[in-house]
Design an enzyme around this catalytic site. Structure first.
Site, PDB file in Angstrom:
ATOM      1  N   GLU A 238       0.801  -1.229   0.000  1.00 53.13           N
ATOM      2  CA  GLU A 238       0.000   0.000   0.000  1.00 53.13           C
ATOM      3  C   GLU A 238       0.828   1.270   0.000  1.00 53.13           C
ATOM      4  O   GLU A 238       0.409   2.282  -0.543  1.00 53.13           O
ATOM      5  CB  GLU A 238      -0.963  -0.005   1.183  1.00 53.13           C
ATOM      6  CG  GLU A 238      -2.181  -0.910   1.003  1.00 53.13           C
ATOM      7  CD  GLU A 238      -1.890  -2.386   1.179  1.00 53.13           C
ATOM      8  OE1 GLU A 238      -0.768  -2.745   1.576  1.00 53.13           O
ATOM      9  OE2 GLU A 238      -2.786  -3.200   0.913  1.00 53.13           O
TER      10      GLU A 238
ATOM     11  N   HIS B  24     -10.703  -5.745   9.823  1.00 51.80           N
ATOM     12  CA  HIS B  24     -11.261  -5.580   8.476  1.00 51.80           C
ATOM     13  C   HIS B  24     -12.540  -4.756   8.458  1.00 51.80           C
ATOM     14  O   HIS B  24     -13.289  -4.821   7.486  1.00 51.80           O
ATOM     15  CB  HIS B  24     -11.549  -6.948   7.847  1.00 51.80           C
ATOM     16  CG  HIS B  24     -10.338  -7.693   7.407  1.00 51.80           C
ATOM     17  ND1 HIS B  24      -9.373  -8.135   8.278  1.00 51.80           N
ATOM     18  CD2 HIS B  24      -9.912  -8.080   6.166  1.00 51.80           C
ATOM     19  CE1 HIS B  24      -8.433  -8.775   7.595  1.00 51.80           C
ATOM     20  NE2 HIS B  24      -8.732  -8.748   6.324  1.00 51.80           N
TER      21      HIS B  24
HETATM   22  C1  LIG Z   1      -1.851  -4.823   4.223  1.00 54.79           C
HETATM   23  C2  LIG Z   1      -2.881  -5.662   3.562  1.00 54.79           C
HETATM   24  N1  LIG Z   1      -3.191  -5.439   2.264  1.00 54.79           N
HETATM   25  C3  LIG Z   1      -4.122  -6.177   1.637  1.00 54.79           C
HETATM   26  C4  LIG Z   1      -4.783  -7.182   2.297  1.00 54.79           C
HETATM   27  C5  LIG Z   1      -5.855  -8.013   1.587  1.00 54.79           C
HETATM   28  N2  LIG Z   1      -5.369  -9.383   1.380  1.00 54.79           N
HETATM   29  C6  LIG Z   1      -5.697 -10.374   2.226  1.00 54.79           C
HETATM   30  S1  LIG Z   1      -4.951 -11.824   1.799  1.00 54.79           S
HETATM   31  C7  LIG Z   1      -4.181 -11.115   0.493  1.00 54.79           C
HETATM   32  C8  LIG Z   1      -3.303 -11.945  -0.377  1.00 54.79           C
HETATM   33  C9  LIG Z   1      -2.097 -12.447   0.353  1.00 54.79           C
HETATM   34  O1  LIG Z   1      -1.410 -13.345  -0.458  1.00 54.79           O
HETATM   35  P1  LIG Z   1      -0.241 -14.232   0.124  1.00 54.79           P
HETATM   36  O2  LIG Z   1       0.646 -13.385   0.981  1.00 54.79           O
HETATM   37  O3  LIG Z   1       0.402 -14.949  -0.988  1.00 54.79           O
HETATM   38  O4  LIG Z   1      -0.938 -15.255   1.118  1.00 54.79           O
HETATM   39  P2  LIG Z   1      -2.015 -16.373   0.726  1.00 54.79           P
HETATM   40  O5  LIG Z   1      -3.365 -15.743   0.901  1.00 54.79           O
HETATM   41  O6  LIG Z   1      -1.737 -16.804  -0.683  1.00 54.79           O
HETATM   42  O7  LIG Z   1      -1.806 -17.497   1.700  1.00 54.79           O
HETATM   43  C10 LIG Z   1      -4.508  -9.765   0.387  1.00 54.79           C
HETATM   44  C11 LIG Z   1      -4.018  -8.864  -0.671  1.00 54.79           C
HETATM   45  C12 LIG Z   1      -4.457  -7.392   3.666  1.00 54.79           C
HETATM   46  N3  LIG Z   1      -5.085  -8.332   4.399  1.00 54.79           N
HETATM   47  N4  LIG Z   1      -3.515  -6.633   4.259  1.00 54.79           N
END
Ligand SMILES: Cc1ncc(C[n+]2csc(CCOP(=O)(O)OP(=O)(O)O)c2C)c(N)n1
Ligand SMILES: Cc1ncc(C[n+]2csc(CCOP(=O)(O)OP(=O)(O)O)c2C)c(N)n1
Ligand SMILES: [Mg+2]
Ligand SMILES: [Mg+2]
Lengths: 332, 333, 332, 333
Positions: free
Chosen positions: B69, B138
């Site tokens: 972000e 959230h």
């Molecule tokens: C700072 C932040 N930005 C965006 C999100 C929204 N979000 C939740 S899970 C996710 C994807 C994360 O991907 P990854 O780190 O590969 O973990 P996975 O879900 O694949 O296990 C996002 C963008 C968040 N929770 N926190």
């Protein structure tokens, strides 16, 4: 990473002289700033870049007016190297209406779009994510404009560095991340805050080339900057340049240097790139003593003029508090 | 307020946001949209709000970003200073906490610190609100932080028409705007004039006229106040509902005019009551209308705790219509 | 970096069976969770880790109860692998008073200090800086406790990752950064968000070892985890483990997988590590069909019991809004 | 309030902070101090506030960190949950913007989200305030954001004795505390009882008793209000000054008692007036004392702009004693 010196571009004699011109202009301006502070004619925390002149000078000699830089509180050398005029610069640090920012930003936030000085931040690391935006705009404009983010070694440990380099790589942005590694972050020695031997080692983590450069060597700086600028203009994406240097005046002008050894400081100053380069230019017949003295006199006159101009400039009206918050003035 | 006379179409707030984005990108090639998963390759947004934009406007103007972000807002700031009008999406409002430096120290201040040389015509879209059992990280309504920040406008619509008209205005505005979508209002269908254009920032909307008390609210709580109307009427209370729509700058004139008429005010928002936006409104009303009020200005806002997970707790966390009715009744005597 | 497979520690037969036990417990629990959601008996966004069972199982078999983990919204497999009891787990995701967090945290914030599940965050990247704090405390306590931060591939692009790994390296903290690289961040494919070929490539930027590991291979996972845990306990500092895997159920249970190809998903599922490992154990005579069936029945009974327990548990009182904000309850 | 009877020593707020840190680390081996440059190797803090601590308590308990505020607060949270009492320094308040996720989504919420299992006895020390020409990114008073955050206490002392006593309480407190030092009060000498112990959080201090108006203030503006006393007296106005000292939770009882007596209140703070902490106090006063006030509750706070660089502008940005006098006079008639 080390690109073989051999195939690095070499600066022409004219360019070497131009690099020196920028360096001496930075140094004369810095010296005058410290004098004015000592004499109490300027009040502000001043982050001198004395000793770091080569880096922005070797880069800026290869930049166009519309190439942009985002720099930091220790950034006046970057601005002067980008040929920012000294009158508005001085009026700004003196807090006057004729300052680049009408006296509202001050030394830590000098801005001068005409010469491509777009952002000066006081927040460690924050020059980088913003520089990406200018680079993205260059792509959208189909322009060959290059965007430069200046920052320090300590800044390479903050999150913004990581996010910015990764985004620049994924988006193949025409941006150059120039780390001016002066070995200290405020009072913290490089190795006490940074986990890797060289900041350039971090480039592989973003899939971009990273070079550790002698930031006090004009030819070497020129060569690596040339390669980074070429990559940016040719659409090959970002480059990380780690430029090793030293700051002679401590973190903020006037602080005690107890956190560094007298020896290392003395050694650095003995190795001052400015007189060395000057001697080289003359020894190699690239410039004459007279020519450089001429140049220096002209620059000193420019600085003098800027100081007088600045101190003669009026103080801003308090109505300025209601202006520039938004595009439209806030009613009283 | 009535739209019967003009031709309207029924759409949800989300469809209205999408319509505004399509229209803005159509009208102005400088408008950009980016954020996590916003491009069609990534499904056009986790909620689908930006679906179709990259297909139509290309993947240079509509870009998905890494999860970063600070670099999203940073890039938006740079692009805005370079003459573009970026609409950056922060998926959920709690995630803006990792980008506060970019928003507060930079986006909001660069025009001022540069003496007017820099402009940052940036719009940040973000979604939030309790009600979906997404719990403590959230659901928060943090608009109060940004109202307390000089140099950024804060917009929080409720109706579908406002979602469209206010987003269009944010995008056109020469300064940074934070556009807050709420999970309980975003999917509510409403009538939107087919040619809905920009709705001026800083102007409230009288949702319901009344004579006994003014309910000053915005975003999700506009729905809650509307849901309280019937019971208020049963109790013989005629309530006027003012939906601020824009929180910073807020529409002082409309609020003061309404409260001058009713003599009573209750400010209602989902954000925490403690040191919340409602305090500014209540403090202003008491100052401007001192001696003219029939009762103290009351405030309803979230309790002093994180948003809980269990449905029963989440319901208790959110102000309910019955809370509004009870609060109004407490100042009617 | 690749530590030669040859000198990696090998799990004993008993350990292999224990790894399988954790894996099947994770899978049975995940399956039951999805059933209950389908049947409408649970309401919540559910981030299934189906397919990623090997990673925390091979790690947890080498951890003590007091070794701590900080995990993420997609972390129930990490907790189950750490032997979190299922009754309070289920009561929590059902939002009941007998939940680990009295129903106040929910599935995204499960916490269970007795089994070392210290933090579950819903914020991408935030498990890492906090895990450092537990590691620092272990040093201060002169304990050999290890601290583990679980996170995803997408999280390796956010600032917190960078700051946490650098601090851990400079402070030589007994922490292990376990990246569960399932190839996607929500709907974004690895290469569309990440500038480097392997996340392990980033380790050099912090001066720590980083390994790219087949996260679906129990022996390999065991071996690299063993090395990372040894380093931590021996005071050699942090390690980055990038564990390649795949999530079978998409980002959030119920989302459409339009952002991945049917083929890659089918291929991944065909390569499901769980049945493969089960067959291996039997083929190699490490366990018998009956033994594993027994084990599975017991686990299914445990899950059944947990579900019934959870759904029989009372709903929390609304007074809970005033409790646990601070140590002392907030007056009504 | 007079300390003549008990033995005191003269010291600045900074010396008081240092004394509190030495005392706390001495008394409790679980207390840790860390942040950028805090150890003696780095000069014991850029301001020297933590000088001598690492020499005395060792470099495991007193550690300098990289420039990485997210990891500073993150490590503090983990260490606090593991049973330590970290005092983390964020050099200047504007820099906390890069760590807001750690403070807001984690430190403040973990106890609640874990149903009381986790505790985060963390103290964040930070310095801020205009007056040093450090301009737009080094001077902001952001306490309002944290007052609007459930789960963290906010302390902003003015006097040297309060600097010591309140910091001791923050460190001992079982919950997260934000301790705000101000650049104009930190170096002011004051009398501190030699055995100054913890001063309870949430209790205001009557700096000056008076009968006509209550000045509710804290941090730097306590000095400004005191500086206004002479001119107020000249104008025949007897002002009572209440220094809140703790902003969240704030001392409602003391404020209401004082305003019940004087019938008038002016809230004064350096933070922006718009949606600032003063709004909560004004809104509460008008609600609790409706009909008993002689005048509307007034608020003085920073203008809606970034902190400017030029001295003349910075002076205009800061509330001055004359502004306080003028505001009070406007409600005396
Ligand atoms: C700072 C932040 N930005 C965006 C999100 C929204 N979000 C939740 S899970 C996710 C994807 C994360 O991907 P990854 O780190 O590969 O973990 P996975 O879900 O694949 O296990 C996002 C963008 C968040 N929770 N926190
Ligand atoms: C986010 C943030 N944290 C801390 C500071 C305080 N600070 C100002 S300069 C500085 C040191 C930066 O060192 P480096 O990046 O090496 O740049 P240099 O000053 O050496 O040129 C620090 C910690 C800041 N300005 N911003
Ligand atoms: Mg440095
Ligand atoms: Mg992933």
């Amino acid at each position: 990473m080390q690109a073989e010196r051999s195939n690095l571009a070499k600066p022409s004699p004219e360019t070497l002289v131009d690099i020196y011109r920028r360096m001496i202009r930075i140094e004369r301006n810095d010296d005058a700033t410290r004098q004015q502070i000592k004499r109490g004619r300027l009040q502000m925390p001043y982050y001198s870049a004395r000793g770091q002149e080569v880096i922005p000078s070797a880069i800026s000699t290869q930049l166009n007016k519309d190439d942009v830089i985002c720099t930091i509180y220790r950034g006046i050398h970057d601005m002067v190297a980008k040929d920012m005029p000294l009158r508005p610069l001085w009026a700004e640090i003196a807090g006057r209406v004729d300052g680049t920012c009408k006296g509202k930003g001050g030394a830590m936030h000098l801005t001068h779009p005409e010469t491509g000085v777009m952002v000066t931040t006081g927040i460690v690391g924050s020059s980088m994510p913003i520089a990406n935006g200018f680079a993205w705009a260059a792509l959208l404009d189909n322009s060959k404009r290059v965007s430069i983010a200046y920052f320090g070694d300590g800044a390479s440990n903050i999150g913004a560095f990581h996010e910015a380099l990764n985004l620049a790589s994924v988006w193949k942005l025409p941006v150059i991340f120039v780390c001016q590694n002066n070995g200290f972050a405020e009072h913290t020695r490089y190795e006490n805050g940074t986990g890797c031997a060289n900041i350039a080692d971090r480039a592989i983590g973003y899939g971009m080339p990273g070079y550790t450069v002698d930031g006090n060597n004009p030819e070497e700086m020129y060569g690596y900057a040339h390669e980074a600028i070429r990559r940016a203009r040719d659409g090959e994406g970002p480059t990380l340049l780690e430029c090793k240097t030293f700051r002679f005046m401590g973190h903020v002008f006037g602080d005690d240097d107890s956190y560094m050894t007298k020896e290392e400081k003395a050694a650095a100053i003995a190795d001052d790139p400015l007189p060395k380069f000057r001697a080289r230019l003359i020894a190699d017949g690239i410039a004459t003593e007279e020519q450089l003295a001429e140049m220096q006199k002209a620059i000193e006159a420019e600085v003098e003029d800027a100081i007088e101009f600045a101190l003669a400039s009026p103080l801003p009206s308090i109505d300025e508090l209601r202006r520039d918050v938004f595009a439209t003035e806030i009613p009283a | 307020m009535s739209t019967d006379t003009i031709e309207t179409v029924k759409m949800t707030g989300q469809q209205a946001v999408s319509a505004a984005l399509f229209q803005a990108m159509e009208e102005d090639s400088k408008v950009l949209v980016f954020g996590e998963d916003v491009a069609d390759r990534e499904g056009g947004g986790v909620m689908g709000t930006t679906r179709g934009l990259s297909a139509k406007f290309g993947d240079m103007r509509v870009r998905s970003t890494p999860i970063a972000e600070q670099s999203i807002i940073g890039a938006a700031i740079g692009a805005a200073m370079a003459g573009y009008k970026p609409v950056a999406e922060i998926m959920l409002m709690n995630f803006i906490t990792v980008a506060m430096d970019m928003v507060f120290n930079h986006a909001a201040k660069l025009r001022f610190m540069s003496g007017g040389q820099s402009q940052v015509p940036l719009t940040i879209r973000t979604l939030t609100g309790a009600g979906w059992q997404t719990a403590g990280q959230h659901s928060d309504h943090l608009e109060g932080w940004f109202c307390h920040t000089a140099g950024i406008k804060v917009v929080a619509p409720c109706s579908a028409a406002d979602y469209k008209g206010l987003l269009l205005s944010c995008i056109q505005d020469p300064d940074p705007c934070l556009f807050i979508e709420n999970g309980r209002t975003l999917f509510v269908p409403g009538q939107v004039p087919i040619d809905q254009g920009p709705i001026p920032l800083g102007k409230a909307r009288i949702v319901q006229e009344g004579t006994d008390v003014t309910l000053v609210t915005y975003s999700s709580m506009t729905l809650t106040c509307q849901a309280a109307l019937a019971d208020l009427a049963k109790a013989g209370i005629s309530a006027e509902i003012v939906d601020l729509r824009t929180l910073s700058p807020w529409d002082k004139d409309t609020v003061l005019e309404s409260v001058s008429k009713t003599g009573r005010a209750v400010v209602v928002h989902e954000a925490l009551r403690a040191f919340g936006p409602g305090a500014e409104i209540a403090a202003t009303i008491q100052e401007e209308l001192f001696g003219k009020l029939k009762a103290p200005v009351k405030r309803l806002g979230g309790p002093y705790c994180a948003v809980p997970f269990a449905k029963v707790l989440e319901d208790a966390f959110l102000i309910q219509p019955a809370d509004v009715v009870a609060c109004v009744q407490s100042i009617m005597r």
